[in-house]
Design a protein around this motif. Structure first.
Motif, mmCIF file in Angstrom:
data_model
loop_
_atom_site.group_PDB
_atom_site.id
_atom_site.type_symbol
_atom_site.label_atom_id
_atom_site.label_comp_id
_atom_site.label_asym_id
_atom_site.label_seq_id
_atom_site.Cartn_x
_atom_site.Cartn_y
_atom_site.Cartn_z
ATOM 1 N N GLU A 173 -49.631 -14.983 -56.833
ATOM 2 C CA GLU A 173 -48.681 -15.872 -56.168
ATOM 3 C C GLU A 173 -48.298 -17.031 -57.078
ATOM 4 O OE1 GLU A 173 -50.306 -15.346 -51.558
ATOM 5 O OE2 GLU A 173 -51.081 -16.927 -52.867
ATOM 6 N N SER A 268 -42.270 -23.902 -47.856
ATOM 7 C CA SER A 268 -43.428 -23.085 -47.506
ATOM 8 C C SER A 268 -44.722 -23.689 -48.040
ATOM 9 C CB SER A 268 -43.255 -21.655 -48.024
ATOM 10 O OG SER A 268 -43.079 -21.631 -49.431
ATOM 11 N N ARG A 284 -46.860 -18.639 -44.806
ATOM 12 C CA ARG A 284 -47.264 -17.455 -45.565
ATOM 13 C C ARG A 284 -46.177 -16.384 -45.529
ATOM 14 N NH1 ARG A 284 -50.649 -17.448 -49.685
ATOM 15 N NH2 ARG A 284 -52.284 -19.001 -49.331
ATOM 16 N N ARG A 285 -45.564 -16.204 -44.373
ATOM 17 C CA ARG A 285 -44.489 -15.212 -44.263
ATOM 18 C C ARG A 285 -43.304 -15.599 -45.154
ATOM 19 N NH1 ARG A 285 -45.801 -15.513 -38.739
ATOM 20 N NH2 ARG A 285 -43.901 -16.698 -38.247
ATOM 21 N N ASN A 288 -44.146 -14.884 -48.750
ATOM 22 C CA ASN A 288 -44.010 -13.459 -49.040
ATOM 23 C C ASN A 288 -42.559 -13.093 -49.309
ATOM 24 O OD1 ASN A 288 -46.729 -12.901 -48.781
ATOM 25 N ND2 ASN A 288 -46.576 -12.249 -46.651
ATOM 26 N N GLU A 289 -41.649 -13.715 -48.537
ATOM 27 C CA GLU A 289 -40.223 -13.431 -48.720
ATOM 28 C C GLU A 289 -39.691 -14.009 -50.022
ATOM 29 O OE1 GLU A 289 -37.720 -11.798 -46.957
ATOM 30 O OE2 GLU A 289 -39.358 -10.863 -45.843
ATOM 31 N N GLU A 292 -41.245 -12.508 -53.036
ATOM 32 C CA GLU A 292 -41.113 -11.046 -53.052
ATOM 33 C C GLU A 292 -42.476 -10.394 -53.318
ATOM 34 O OE1 GLU A 292 -38.090 -10.309 -55.973
ATOM 35 O OE2 GLU A 292 -36.470 -10.886 -54.611
ATOM 36 N N LEU A 293 -43.474 -10.822 -52.568
ATOM 37 C CA LEU A 293 -44.839 -10.349 -52.806
ATOM 38 C C LEU A 293 -45.057 -8.916 -52.355
ATOM 39 C CD1 LEU A 293 -46.807 -13.554 -51.765
ATOM 40 C CD2 LEU A 293 -46.307 -12.735 -54.071
ATOM 41 N N ASP A 294 -44.150 -8.408 -51.520
ATOM 42 C CA ASP A 294 -44.288 -7.021 -51.068
ATOM 43 C C ASP A 294 -43.594 -6.040 -52.014
ATOM 44 O OD1 ASP A 294 -45.676 -7.865 -48.833
ATOM 45 O OD2 ASP A 294 -43.834 -8.146 -47.657
#
Length: 295
Positions: A173, A268, A284-285, A288-289, A292-294
């Motif tokens: 992160e 955030s 946290r959500r 992630n956005e 682009e952690l996903d």
């Protein structure tokens, strides 16, 4: 100022009724009740069925009152969605040493977050509104400052706050955040300053009974400056096709979006340590956005 500014608790129905009786006797018989979701900077009260009273919650928010009173009537004809309409400008007095406002009540409700996230029509409508706001006449409009919580100013102002929170992140992160922040702070807004809302969040949107966007409220953080901060809802609320529709309709260049990502990262990281229920998970959500952690 002729009297100490009252505490937030003391800004209640009784005070508002006394203010109205003192300055707007034509409305003194109307019942007054607090609005639960009134916001942080101002306390909001419903007066009768057709009006609301908005009172600054502290001395720091007084400039927002004067700004809205001056500029909302000028902006209203230039945007496609309804915005708050001032019908009474309260003056400082012994009861409240600050200006305050009476607005028309706008019918509507806050959007459902789950529905809004995928609502392409709402995303397009909001983007059209913000694009229209950018095109509004900005002559002599208020430059960013304390009154706008520095919305519209360069995102670099938050450099220390962002970098000091990198240790809250894990190694992956942190690397992505540092890279995003470098890009966000290396771009500059070379365009002429434009109008921005400053707080494009779900609490400042109203929808009608069909779920369509019906109004945008709370222009306390508005200013004339860099509109990148108005993109943050792309990461905080919209997902999938709604995200893509919002971005394509908003018609901003890549540099503005990069600065907007910086604003989303700052928001955030600030919220990560917020102890209010659900705020840390929400942060946290968003992380992630924006990181682009996903992917």
């Amino acid at each position: 100022m002729s009297a100490p500014f009252p505490s937030r608790v003391a800004i209640n129905e009784t005070l508002v009724q006394n203010l109205v009786r003192e300055q707007f006797p034509q409305w003194s018989s109307l019942p007054v009740r607090a609005v639960a979701e009134g916001g942080n900077d101002h306390r909001v009260f419903r007066m009768g069925e057709a009006l609301i009273v908005r009172v600054p919650a502290g001395v720091d928010y007084i400039p927002q009152v004067r700004k809205e009173q001056e500029w909302l009537p000028k902006l209203a004809p230039q945007v496609p969605q309804p915005i708050p309409s001032v019908v009474g400008c309260g003056r400082p007095s012994e009861l409240l040493p600050a200006p305050w406002s009476i607005y028309k009540w706008i019918e509507g409700r806050r959007p459902d977050p789950a529905r809004l996230s995928g609502d392409v029509h709402a995303a397009i409508d909001l983007a059209v509104f913000l694009a229209s706001l950018r095109r509004a006449d900005a002559t002599d409009g208020p430059a960013p400052g304390l009154h706008s919580a520095y919305r519209g100013a360069p995102v670099t102002q938050w450099d220390d706050q962002v970098r000091s929170r990198f240790p809250l992140l894990d190694a992956r992160e942190r690397d992505r955040a540092a890279a995003l922040w470098r890009i966000a702070t290396s771009t500059s807004d070379d365009e002429a300053p434009v109008w921005l809302h400053g707080d494009v969040a779900i609490n400042n949107l109203l929808v009608d009974h069909q779920g369509s966007l019906s109004a945008i409220i709370d222009f306390g953080c508005s200013a004339v400056g860099d509109p990148s901060c108005d993109t943050v809802i792309y990461w905080t609320q919209f997902r999938g096709p709604a995200q893509r529709a919002f971005r394509s309709t908003l018609e901003l260049d890549d540099a503005t979006w990069a600065r907007g990502a910086g604003w989303a990262l700052w928001k955030s990281l600030i919220m990560l340590t917020n102890t209010a229920p659900g705020q840390s998970a929400f942060a946290r959500r968003v992380l992630n956005e924006v990181l682009e952690l996903d992917q």
